[in-house]
Every structure is written in structure tokens, then in C-alpha cells.
Design a protein around this motif. Structure first.
Motif, PDB file in Angstrom:
ATOM      1  N   SER A 181       0.929  -1.282  -0.061  1.00 44.39           N
ATOM      2  CA  SER A 181      -0.043   0.173  -0.095  1.00 44.39           C
ATOM      3  C   SER A 181       1.113   1.377   0.111  1.00 44.39           C
ATOM      4  CB  SER A 181      -0.967   0.210   1.226  1.00 44.39           C
ATOM      5  OG  SER A 181      -0.149   0.227   2.487  1.00 44.39           O
ATOM      6  N   LEU A 182       0.422   2.263  -0.605  1.00 43.64           N
ATOM      7  CA  LEU A 182       1.197   3.634  -0.634  1.00 43.64           C
ATOM      8  C   LEU A 182       0.903   4.177   0.924  1.00 43.64           C
ATOM      9  CD1 LEU A 182      -0.130   4.961  -4.104  1.00 43.64           C
ATOM     10  CD2 LEU A 182       2.223   4.265  -3.348  1.00 43.64           C
ATOM     11  N   ILE A 183      -0.335   3.961   1.603  1.00 45.78           N
ATOM     12  CA  ILE A 183      -0.355   4.463   2.842  1.00 45.78           C
ATOM     13  C   ILE A 183       0.598   3.554   3.877  1.00 45.78           C
ATOM     14  CG2 ILE A 183      -2.074   4.339   4.736  1.00 45.78           C
ATOM     15  CD1 ILE A 183      -4.286   4.950   2.959  1.00 45.78           C
ATOM     16  N   VAL A 184       1.438   4.414   4.799  1.00 45.10           N
ATOM     17  CA  VAL A 184       2.310   3.851   5.544  1.00 45.10           C
ATOM     18  C   VAL A 184       1.829   4.007   6.914  1.00 45.10           C
ATOM     19  CG1 VAL A 184       4.353   4.100   3.926  1.00 45.10           C
ATOM     20  CG2 VAL A 184       3.680   5.937   5.448  1.00 45.10           C
ATOM     21  N   ASP A 185       0.942   4.870   7.043  1.00 46.69           N
ATOM     22  CA  ASP A 185       0.518   5.143   8.554  1.00 46.69           C
ATOM     23  C   ASP A 185      -0.930   5.996   8.103  1.00 46.69           C
ATOM     24  OD1 ASP A 185       0.532   5.583  11.435  1.00 46.69           O
ATOM     25  OD2 ASP A 185       0.715   7.627  11.100  1.00 46.69           O
ATOM     26  N   PRO A 186      -1.855   5.182   8.951  1.00 45.97           N
ATOM     27  CA  PRO A 186      -1.890   3.973   9.951  1.00 45.97           C
ATOM     28  C   PRO A 186      -1.306   2.878   9.658  1.00 45.97           C
ATOM     29  CG  PRO A 186      -4.091   5.059   9.669  1.00 45.97           C
ATOM     30  CD  PRO A 186      -3.334   5.451   8.480  1.00 45.97           C
ATOM     31  N   PRO A 187      -0.714   1.865  10.530  1.00 50.04           N
ATOM     32  CA  PRO A 187      -0.066   0.632  10.065  1.00 50.04           C
ATOM     33  C   PRO A 187      -0.743  -0.218   9.198  1.00 50.04           C
ATOM     34  CG  PRO A 187       0.522   1.399  12.211  1.00 50.04           C
ATOM     35  CD  PRO A 187      -0.617   2.240  11.961  1.00 50.04           C
TER      36      PRO A 187
ATOM     37  N   TRP B  43      -3.218  10.860   8.426  1.00 48.00           N
ATOM     38  CA  TRP B  43      -2.759   9.863   7.804  1.00 48.00           C
ATOM     39  C   TRP B  43      -1.507  10.153   6.480  1.00 48.00           C
ATOM     40  CZ3 TRP B  43      -3.252   9.163   2.169  1.00 48.00           C
ATOM     41  CH2 TRP B  43      -4.361   9.947   1.769  1.00 48.00           C
ATOM     42  N   LYS B  44      -0.803   9.170   6.233  1.00 49.54           N
ATOM     43  CA  LYS B  44       0.456   9.655   5.519  1.00 49.54           C
ATOM     44  C   LYS B  44       0.552   8.561   4.520  1.00 49.54           C
ATOM     45  CE  LYS B  44       5.726   9.806   6.220  1.00 49.54           C
ATOM     46  NZ  LYS B  44       6.670   9.690   7.130  1.00 49.54           N
ATOM     47  N   ALA B  45       1.158   8.857   3.164  1.00 51.65           N
ATOM     48  CA  ALA B  45       1.662   7.986   2.292  1.00 51.65           C
ATOM     49  C   ALA B  45       2.799   8.249   1.453  1.00 51.65           C
ATOM     50  CB  ALA B  45       0.346   8.015   1.164  1.00 51.65           C
ATOM     51  N   ALA B  46       3.552   7.188   1.060  1.00 56.04           N
ATOM     52  CA  ALA B  46       4.810   7.531   0.681  1.00 56.04           C
ATOM     53  C   ALA B  46       4.777   6.959  -0.905  1.00 56.04           C
ATOM     54  CB  ALA B  46       5.938   6.793   1.246  1.00 56.04           C
ATOM     55  N   ILE B  47       4.995   7.801  -1.780  1.00 53.11           N
ATOM     56  CA  ILE B  47       4.744   7.606  -3.467  1.00 53.11           C
ATOM     57  C   ILE B  47       5.865   7.574  -4.269  1.00 53.11           C
ATOM     58  CG2 ILE B  47       3.395   8.140  -5.222  1.00 53.11           C
ATOM     59  CD1 ILE B  47       1.981   9.597  -2.062  1.00 53.11           C
ATOM     60  N   PRO B  48       6.462   6.548  -4.934  1.00 54.30           N
ATOM     61  CA  PRO B  48       7.747   6.933  -5.628  1.00 54.30           C
ATOM     62  C   PRO B  48       7.144   7.723  -7.048  1.00 54.30           C
ATOM     63  CG  PRO B  48       7.101   4.745  -5.830  1.00 54.30           C
ATOM     64  CD  PRO B  48       6.080   5.600  -4.721  1.00 54.30           C
ATOM     65  N   ILE B  49       7.965   8.595  -7.391  1.00 54.43           N
ATOM     66  CA  ILE B  49       7.469   9.273  -8.843  1.00 54.43           C
ATOM     67  C   ILE B  49       8.749   9.236  -9.559  1.00 54.43           C
ATOM     68  CG2 ILE B  49       5.510  10.431  -8.071  1.00 54.43           C
ATOM     69  CD1 ILE B  49       7.070  13.072  -7.799  1.00 54.43           C
ATOM     70  N   THR B  50       8.515   9.120 -10.898  1.00 49.52           N
ATOM     71  CA  THR B  50       9.786   8.823 -11.768  1.00 49.52           C
ATOM     72  C   THR B  50       9.938   9.903 -12.708  1.00 49.52           C
ATOM     73  OG1 THR B  50       9.305   6.242 -11.914  1.00 49.52           O
ATOM     74  CG2 THR B  50      10.702   7.202 -13.698  1.00 49.52           C
ATOM     75  N   ARG B  51      11.104  10.427 -12.806  1.00 51.97           N
ATOM     76  CA  ARG B  51      11.646  11.560 -13.731  1.00 51.97           C
ATOM     77  C   ARG B  51      11.788  10.737 -15.102  1.00 51.97           C
ATOM     78  NH1 ARG B  51      15.846  14.177 -16.170  1.00 51.97           N
ATOM     79  NH2 ARG B  51      15.620  16.719 -15.740  1.00 51.97           N
ATOM     80  N   LEU B  52      11.031  11.260 -16.074  1.00 53.60           N
ATOM     81  CA  LEU B  52      11.022  10.881 -17.476  1.00 53.60           C
ATOM     82  C   LEU B  52      12.265  11.569 -18.189  1.00 53.60           C
ATOM     83  CD1 LEU B  52       7.219  10.900 -18.378  1.00 53.60           C
ATOM     84  CD2 LEU B  52       8.727   9.113 -17.019  1.00 53.60           C
ATOM     85  N   PRO B  53      12.622  10.948 -19.689  1.00 60.35           N
ATOM     86  CA  PRO B  53      13.851  11.516 -20.176  1.00 60.35           C
ATOM     87  C   PRO B  53      13.732  12.995 -20.248  1.00 60.35           C
ATOM     88  CG  PRO B  53      13.123   9.269 -20.796  1.00 60.35           C
ATOM     89  CD  PRO B  53      12.104   9.815 -19.781  1.00 60.35           C
ATOM     90  N   ASP B  54      14.997  13.785 -20.313  1.00 64.40           N
ATOM     91  CA  ASP B  54      15.177  14.960 -20.679  1.00 64.40           C
ATOM     92  C   ASP B  54      14.412  15.093 -22.150  1.00 64.40           C
ATOM     93  OD1 ASP B  54      16.479  15.645 -18.526  1.00 64.40           O
ATOM     94  OD2 ASP B  54      18.291  15.510 -19.419  1.00 64.40           O
ATOM     95  N   GLY B  55      13.627  16.428 -22.434  1.00 63.55           N
ATOM     96  CA  GLY B  55      12.964  16.317 -23.462  1.00 63.55           C
ATOM     97  C   GLY B  55      11.833  16.008 -23.637  1.00 63.55           C
ATOM     98  N   THR B  56      11.034  15.327 -22.613  1.00 61.75           N
ATOM     99  CA  THR B  56       9.769  14.996 -22.747  1.00 61.75           C
ATOM    100  C   THR B  56       8.718  16.194 -22.479  1.00 61.75           C
ATOM    101  OG1 THR B  56      10.450  12.937 -21.344  1.00 61.75           O
ATOM    102  CG2 THR B  56       7.890  13.528 -21.226  1.00 61.75           C
ATOM    103  N   GLN B  57       7.874  16.289 -23.140  1.00 55.51           N
ATOM    104  CA  GLN B  57       6.997  17.469 -23.362  1.00 55.51           C
ATOM    105  C   GLN B  57       5.809  17.053 -22.743  1.00 55.51           C
ATOM    106  OE1 GLN B  57       7.834  20.354 -24.092  1.00 55.51           O
ATOM    107  NE2 GLN B  57       9.937  19.631 -24.493  1.00 55.51           N
ATOM    108  N   ILE B  58       4.893  18.159 -21.985  1.00 58.87           N
ATOM    109  CA  ILE B  58       3.442  17.824 -21.691  1.00 58.87           C
ATOM    110  C   ILE B  58       2.476  18.495 -22.630  1.00 58.87           C
ATOM    111  CG2 ILE B  58       1.762  18.275 -19.949  1.00 58.87           C
ATOM    112  CD1 ILE B  58       3.880  17.869 -17.853  1.00 58.87           C
ATOM    113  N   TYR B  59       1.823  17.922 -23.263  1.00 60.34           N
ATOM    114  CA  TYR B  59       0.813  18.552 -24.321  1.00 60.34           C
ATOM    115  C   TYR B  59      -0.320  18.879 -23.872  1.00 60.34           C
ATOM    116  CZ  TYR B  59       4.615  17.295 -27.381  1.00 60.34           C
ATOM    117  OH  TYR B  59       5.623  17.049 -28.301  1.00 60.34           O
ATOM    118  N   GLU B  60      -1.419  19.676 -24.496  1.00 63.78           N
ATOM    119  CA  GLU B  60      -2.698  20.084 -23.912  1.00 63.78           C
ATOM    120  C   GLU B  60      -3.415  18.907 -23.719  1.00 63.78           C
ATOM    121  OE1 GLU B  60      -6.443  22.808 -25.021  1.00 63.78           O
ATOM    122  OE2 GLU B  60      -4.994  22.387 -26.875  1.00 63.78           O
ATOM    123  N   TYR B  61      -4.029  18.882 -22.528  1.00 59.40           N
ATOM    124  CA  TYR B  61      -5.182  17.538 -22.194  1.00 59.40           C
ATOM    125  C   TYR B  61      -6.380  17.800 -22.795  1.00 59.40           C
ATOM    126  CZ  TYR B  61      -6.948  13.855 -19.408  1.00 59.40           C
ATOM    127  OH  TYR B  61      -7.423  12.801 -19.128  1.00 59.40           O
ATOM    128  N   ALA B  62      -6.644  19.192 -23.058  1.00 61.51           N
ATOM    129  CA  ALA B  62      -8.005  19.489 -23.692  1.00 61.51           C
ATOM    130  C   ALA B  62      -9.207  18.921 -22.997  1.00 61.51           C
ATOM    131  CB  ALA B  62      -7.933  18.870 -25.201  1.00 61.51           C
TER     132      ALA B  62
END
Length: 350
Positions: free
Chosen positions: A139-145, A305-324
């Protein structure tokens, strides 16, 4: 030379060597196995003005549910064998997808494997050609146990109601779709880890500020890190101020607008006037930020409550386009007119 004399010289030389070893520092210690040097902590690069550099495009790519599934209630961590088995299944799913989709499930993963209702899309929807990352945490939630959201009784009823009506309605007015269906937001607590559908985040830094641009709904957070105090104006995303604790960015957010009367796909993401959100961004290596959230809101939760989430860095040059996706687009009249047509068909059937 006499052979006995040669042997005596050899014995004498051996004795001298033994004596020298005995007198050497540490010679009295018992032999031990070689020790592996302790890994050094990864040190992030710095911006030209000296702050830790968090910049880049990130997304949540793991397959860890927010809450611990019932069948793993007493298991906070998977074994190495279980991780390997799940990883193999994920790799096989990705291979099928890349091979043309035959036999691949193009729908959604079970909600038990997704942190957010409405974004439980499986690896078919990954737009970067990588399978989801398998971790040993259940689980991402680490507290409560126990890895469960500590809802108040009223909030638990609201969550059950939200789950029952999700994607079903009724849709009598523009207020009936949830905030995500209305293209407003899914809540600030879920921005950094939406999952594969619209879950990119670009972190940008300038002297005194950190800005986060979220792909879905084009949400933006401009966070001062210049030591200022909180303001007094309530906002959808609250009033955020940041500070650096070593290499960790700590963002403290209060003064949210009360939107508990709106429909939310996930009740735990709804803001109220008593919500207090603390986020910690720590870049643990070149490709990963350990993102931690601590949520305190007596309107919705019986305890913090608390959660710990690993988020990944994408390669340089990655673009975010309009979600519309914006409030009032074609989806809204189509949704409401479709509901009217269903109601009319039901009446005619009766």
C-alpha cells in the motif's frame, strides 16, 4: 653449503616472518569477511541560485494501491518471489501490447491495484512504452500501519455513495458529475500521482519559487519558497508555502475552499476548510523523487494519515501537451442529454 645449514636459515626466516606478522597492528584480531562500504547518499545537483534541483517531468509509474487490499491485510511487504512473479506478469502484458495487442487487456486494472478511482488504467494506456514498476510494498499508505484510510463514519458513507454512483449517475444537472468528469480537478492531494492517464507533472524552479504544472486539467501550483507566511485567501488548492529542509522540499498547504458538497470520484481527495496538507519532495536518485504526503482533516478523517509515493523522472526532452479537458466542453451536454434519453427510454419501456 651444508644442507642442514640451509634448512636452519629457512626456519629462521620463517620465524622472523611469523614474528613480524604477530607484531603488526590488528594481528591479534580474528579474521573477518570483507565489509561492503556503506552506500553514500545521492546528492542532487543545485540550481544556479543554490537550491536542490528537482526540475523535470515526473509521473507515478508504480503498481501500488493506495490502501492495502483485504487479502494482504497482515502483509505490509511482498516477498522477493512475489515481486518477481508480479513483475514477470507485467513484462508479459507489456510484450503483448508492443506485439500488436493480441490477447492484451486494454481496459482497466482492478481498483485494488490503482491508487485513484477513475485512473485505474492498466499498462496498455502507458504512453511511453514501459510497464508499470513493481514494488514490494502492498500500500502507498504507511500510516496508519494497517494501510487503510481512517475515514470518519460520515465520510465512509460518502465514499460508499461515491463508489456506487461512479460512472452511473444519476445525472440530473451539471452538478451531478464528479469534479473530474466536469474537468475541474481530482483534488490537490492526488495531483502528483494520477497514474498513466494524464499523470505527468513538470516541476520548474526559479529564485524564490517552485512551480508544478499538472497535465490533467492543466492545474498549476506556484509555490513560494522565500520564507513568507501563509495568506488568508481560501482557494481550491489552498494556500501553499514551501521551505527547504536539507535537500527536501517541504510544502505546507492550508486555507482550502470547502468543496465537500461537490461530487468527488474519491472522497479522500476532496478539500474542506479544515484540510491541512504537508508534502515532502526528496530526490533520492537521478530518476526518482520520494514523494510523501501527510493529510490532516477532521472533516473527513478520524486521524492524520501518511502515504509515500515513488514518482519517476522521465527522460530530458519529455513534453506535456494540452490535455484538452475543460469545464463546459462537449462532454457535459452529451452526458446530460444521454441521461435524458435513457430516462425517456425507461419510461417508454414501462
Amino acid at each position: 653449503m651444508n644442507r642442514r645449514y640451509v634448512v636452519s636459515l629457512g626456519v629462521l626466516a620463517t620465524a622472523i616472518v611469523i614474528l613480524a606478522l604477530a607484531l603488526a597492528p590488528g594481528a591479534a584480531q580474528a579474521p573477518t569477511a570483507a565489509k561492503t562500504a556503506a552506500p553514500t547518499a545521492w546528492t542532487p545537483s543545485r540550481t544556479p541560485w543554490g537550491d536542490p534541483d528537482l526540475q523535470g517531468v515526473y509521473r507515478y509509474e508504480a503498481a501500488i494501491p493506495l490502501e492495502r487490499p483485504a487479502n494482504l491485510a497482515d502483509t505490509p511487504f511482498l516477498t522477493d518471489e512475489e515481486v518477481a512473479r508480479r513483475d514477470q506478469a507485467e513484462q508479459e502484458q507489456e510484450a503483448k501490447r508492443l506485439a500488436g495487442g493480441e490477447g492484451v487487456d486494454v481496459g482497466r486494472q482492478p481498483l485494488s491495484e490503482s491508487p485513484i478511482r477513475g485512473n485505474e488504467y492498466n499498462s496498455f494506456w502507458q504512453d511511453h512504452g514501459r510497464p508499470r514498476q513493481i514494488h514490494n510494498r502492498t500500500s502507498l499508505i504507511v500510516d496508519p500501519p494497517d494501510g487503510k484510510l481512517p475515514y470518519t463514519p460520515d465520510a465512509r458513507k460518502a465514499e460508499a455513495r461515491s463508489a456506487a454512483r461512479y460512472g452511473i449517475g444519476p445525472y440530473e444537472s451539471f452538478l451531478d458529475p464528479d469534479t473530474g468528469e466536469r474537468c475541474l480537478t481530482d483534488g490537490v492531494t492526488a495531483l502528483m500521482w494520477q497514474g498513466p492517464n494524464g499523470g505527468h507533472n513538470r516541476i520548474m524552479q526559479s529564485p524564490g519559487y517552485v512551480t508544478i504544472l499538472h497535465e490533467e486539467y492543466r492545474d498549476r501550483r506556484i509555490i513560494p519558497v522565500d520564507g513568507r507566511a501563509h495568506g488568508s485567501i481560501r482557494q481550491w488548492f489552498g494556500d501553499a508555502v514551501g521551505r527547504w529542509e536539507g535537500s527536501t522540499l517541504v510544502v505546507d498547504t492550508v486555507n482550502f475552499l470547502d468543496k465537500t458538497h461537490y461530487e468527488w470520484a474519491n472522497v479522500w481527495t476532496r478539500p474542506s476548510e479544515t484540510l491541512h496538507l504537508v508534502e515532502r519532495f526528496t530526490r533520492v536518485d537521478a530518476d526518482t523523487i520520494e514523494y510523501e504526503i501527510t493529510i490532516e482533516d477532521p472533516t473527513t478523517f478520524a486521524r492524520p494519515w501518511k502515504a509515500a509515493i515513488p514518482i519517476t523522472r522521465l527522460p530530458d526532452g519529455t513534453q506535456i501537451y494540452e490535455y484538452a479537458c475543460h469545464e463546459g466542453n462537449y462532454a457535459m451536454p452529451n452526458l446530460l442529454s444521454g441521461a435524458r434519453a435513457q430516462a425517456q427510454a425507461g419510461e417508454e419501456g414501462r
